[in-house]
Scaffold this active site. Sequence first.
Site, PDB file in Angstrom:
ATOM      1  N   CYS A 125     -56.897  28.748 -41.195  1.00 37.39           N
ATOM      2  CA  CYS A 125     -55.825  28.880 -40.205  1.00 37.39           C
ATOM      3  C   CYS A 125     -55.522  30.344 -39.860  1.00 37.39           C
ATOM      4  CB  CYS A 125     -54.553  28.216 -40.720  1.00 37.39           C
ATOM      5  SG  CYS A 125     -54.811  26.513 -41.178  1.00 37.39           S
ATOM      6  N   HIS A 265     -48.192  30.840 -37.473  1.00 39.78           N
ATOM      7  CA  HIS A 265     -49.039  29.654 -37.603  1.00 39.78           C
ATOM      8  C   HIS A 265     -48.117  28.442 -37.577  1.00 39.78           C
ATOM      9  CE1 HIS A 265     -52.016  26.868 -38.680  1.00 39.78           C
ATOM     10  NE2 HIS A 265     -51.588  26.681 -39.924  1.00 39.78           N
ATOM     11  N   ASN A 295     -50.429  21.070 -36.236  1.00 40.35           N
ATOM     12  CA  ASN A 295     -51.147  22.207 -36.835  1.00 40.35           C
ATOM     13  C   ASN A 295     -52.578  22.199 -36.299  1.00 40.35           C
ATOM     14  OD1 ASN A 295     -52.586  23.909 -38.519  1.00 40.35           O
ATOM     15  ND2 ASN A 295     -51.676  23.132 -40.421  1.00 40.35           N
TER      16      ASN A 295
HETATM   17  O1  UT7 Z   1     -52.364  25.036 -42.150  1.00 37.50           O
HETATM   18  C1  UT7 Z   1     -52.582  25.458 -43.450  1.00 37.50           C
HETATM   19  C2  UT7 Z   1     -51.367  25.527 -44.204  1.00 37.50           C
HETATM   20  N1  UT7 Z   1     -50.768  24.222 -44.340  1.00 37.50           N
HETATM   21  C3  UT7 Z   1     -49.480  24.136 -44.576  1.00 37.50           C
HETATM   22  O2  UT7 Z   1     -48.825  25.153 -44.581  1.00 37.50           O
HETATM   23  C4  UT7 Z   1     -48.869  22.811 -44.909  1.00 37.50           C
HETATM   24  C5  UT7 Z   1     -47.919  22.976 -46.055  1.00 37.50           C
HETATM   25  N2  UT7 Z   1     -47.318  21.763 -46.546  1.00 37.50           N
HETATM   26  C6  UT7 Z   1     -46.421  21.019 -45.828  1.00 37.50           C
HETATM   27  O3  UT7 Z   1     -46.166  21.312 -44.668  1.00 37.50           O
HETATM   28  C7  UT7 Z   1     -45.707  19.892 -46.519  1.00 37.50           C
HETATM   29  O4  UT7 Z   1     -45.919  19.981 -47.910  1.00 37.50           O
HETATM   30  C8  UT7 Z   1     -46.153  18.477 -46.028  1.00 37.50           C
HETATM   31  C9  UT7 Z   1     -45.625  18.247 -44.627  1.00 37.50           C
HETATM   32  C10 UT7 Z   1     -47.656  18.366 -46.055  1.00 37.50           C
HETATM   33  C11 UT7 Z   1     -45.545  17.404 -46.931  1.00 37.50           C
HETATM   34  O5  UT7 Z   1     -44.123  17.528 -46.971  1.00 37.50           O
HETATM   35  P1  UT7 Z   1     -43.359  17.549 -48.365  1.00 37.50           P
HETATM   36  O6  UT7 Z   1     -41.924  17.639 -48.073  1.00 37.50           O
HETATM   37  O7  UT7 Z   1     -43.961  18.635 -49.212  1.00 37.50           O
HETATM   38  O8  UT7 Z   1     -43.673  16.113 -48.930  1.00 37.50           O
HETATM   39  P2  UT7 Z   1     -44.402  15.700 -50.293  1.00 37.50           P
HETATM   40  O9  UT7 Z   1     -45.863  15.953 -50.198  1.00 37.50           O
HETATM   41  O10 UT7 Z   1     -43.649  16.324 -51.425  1.00 37.50           O
HETATM   42  O11 UT7 Z   1     -44.174  14.141 -50.315  1.00 37.50           O
HETATM   43  C12 UT7 Z   1     -42.847  13.591 -50.420  1.00 37.50           C
HETATM   44  C13 UT7 Z   1     -42.936  12.091 -50.323  1.00 37.50           C
HETATM   45  C14 UT7 Z   1     -43.989  11.474 -51.248  1.00 37.50           C
HETATM   46  O12 UT7 Z   1     -43.492  10.259 -51.719  1.00 37.50           O
HETATM   47  P3  UT7 Z   1     -42.822  10.164 -53.183  1.00 37.50           P
HETATM   48  O13 UT7 Z   1     -43.882  10.589 -54.148  1.00 37.50           O
HETATM   49  O14 UT7 Z   1     -41.665  11.114 -53.162  1.00 37.50           O
HETATM   50  O15 UT7 Z   1     -42.440   8.725 -53.278  1.00 37.50           O
HETATM   51  C15 UT7 Z   1     -45.149  11.193 -50.330  1.00 37.50           C
HETATM   52  O16 UT7 Z   1     -45.957  10.137 -50.779  1.00 37.50           O
HETATM   53  O17 UT7 Z   1     -43.314  11.696 -48.995  1.00 37.50           O
HETATM   54  C16 UT7 Z   1     -44.444  10.825 -49.066  1.00 37.50           C
HETATM   55  N3  UT7 Z   1     -45.231  11.019 -47.863  1.00 37.50           N
HETATM   56  C17 UT7 Z   1     -45.006  10.365 -46.708  1.00 37.50           C
HETATM   57  N4  UT7 Z   1     -44.130   9.412 -46.381  1.00 37.50           N
HETATM   58  C18 UT7 Z   1     -44.139   8.963 -45.114  1.00 37.50           C
HETATM   59  C19 UT7 Z   1     -46.272  11.883 -47.680  1.00 37.50           C
HETATM   60  N5  UT7 Z   1     -46.711  11.784 -46.412  1.00 37.50           N
HETATM   61  C20 UT7 Z   1     -45.958  10.857 -45.801  1.00 37.50           C
HETATM   62  C21 UT7 Z   1     -45.932  10.340 -44.495  1.00 37.50           C
HETATM   63  N6  UT7 Z   1     -45.011   9.407 -44.199  1.00 37.50           N
HETATM   64  N7  UT7 Z   1     -46.782  10.753 -43.529  1.00 37.50           N
END
Ligand code: UT7
Length: 338
Positions: A125, A265, A295
């Site tokens: 990225c 980004h 993204n």
């Molecule tokens: O481009 C390169 C750089 N990339 C980035 O900078 C991305 C960085 N990361 C992020 O933007 C975030 O970490 C994400 C958007 C990818 C995820 O958000 P988060 O707040 O960190 O969520 P999480 O991964 O901690 O997941 C929280 C919960 C989980 O459920 P439990 O374990 O709490 O029950 C996931 O299974 O949300 C769940 N989950 C979803 N639920 C509904 C993960 N994806 C989804 C989804 N819809 N699409």
Amino acid sequence: MSNCTGSDGVGPEAPVGIVATGSYLPEKILTNADLVDMVDTSDEWITTRTGIRERHIAAADQATSDLAARAAERALSQAGLTAVDLDLIIVATITPDMFFPSTACFVQKHLGASRAACFDLQAACSGFIFALETARRMIEGGGFRNALVIGAEKLSGITDWTDRSTCVLFGDGAGAAILTRSHDAHAILKTVMASDGNLSHLLNLPGGGSRNPTSEQTLHDRLHYLKMAGREVFKYAVGSMLNASNEALKQSGVKIDDIACIIPHQANLRIVQAIGQRLGAPVEKYYLNLDRCGNMSAASVPVALDEAAAAGRLKRGDLVLLMAFGGGFTWGASIIKW
Ligand code: UT7
């Protein structure tokens, strides 16, 4: 090959910078509502966790070079140049048309840029910022006059559409900039670039390369799709873009209050908000398109830059801060005097 300094009236003292930009987004739009029909997710989860509402998806017969060439044609037209005026094409991408030849060579063929040296640059990225600085230095070093720098991605082709933790995040698109040495150019004042390969396991595409050549097993294990440990990546993205931005500001003697527009980004609105707070820059200073584009990896920054310029957000003399972070990890920041 042409000599870019001293002999053409622009003089060696003219800065190297951007003279034109262009971007292209594929027609098809995939909304959060569409994704609800594909995986176990909701519009509410996606918008509150990421800020993304929809993203553009390339057609099946569009490769990354097709998107890149469309963005390049727009930048060339804005610059008043033709393809044969180009002597360098660099494409930043993690989704090349093929392993080889480079996507830049396909762009060259598409444009008819017969005089250009062409290669791809892979810094995930952060690729556009890395490519911008590479081209700037190549022009400054002599031997190159007009460089076309593109960030282009067809991420839909490496997205696992059964994995809700990643498939809601990405989109396709391309952004281009033309660099030359000119008093009319938007000078690139300072660029900071950094990497940490120790953290490569947190964001990668494990299959298909020399480590895990494509086999029935790698396909079965879905290793040909992008993998990301989102929460970990989030943490590093905030800290790294913040550090790179502060370093670029320090090295160029510019204060954050002097920056008129910030083009980050576009991975996650919460990342931008976290950086904004720590950097001391109000959210109005950011140009954001992640709600419409998601993204787009290496394409995120140049598409946003082109849109911000077209929207009149960048006035001549404004100081603009670009920042990016991605797989590798790689990260960087650039300060441009518009
Ligand atoms: O481009 C390169 C750089 N990339 C980035 O900078 C991305 C960085 N990361 C992020 O933007 C975030 O970490 C994400 C958007 C990818 C995820 O958000 P988060 O707040 O960190 O969520 P999480 O991964 O901690 O997941 C929280 C919960 C989980 O459920 P439990 O374990 O709490 O029950 C996931 O299974 O949300 C769940 N989950 C979803 N639920 C509904 C993960 N994806 C989804 C989804 N819809 N699409």
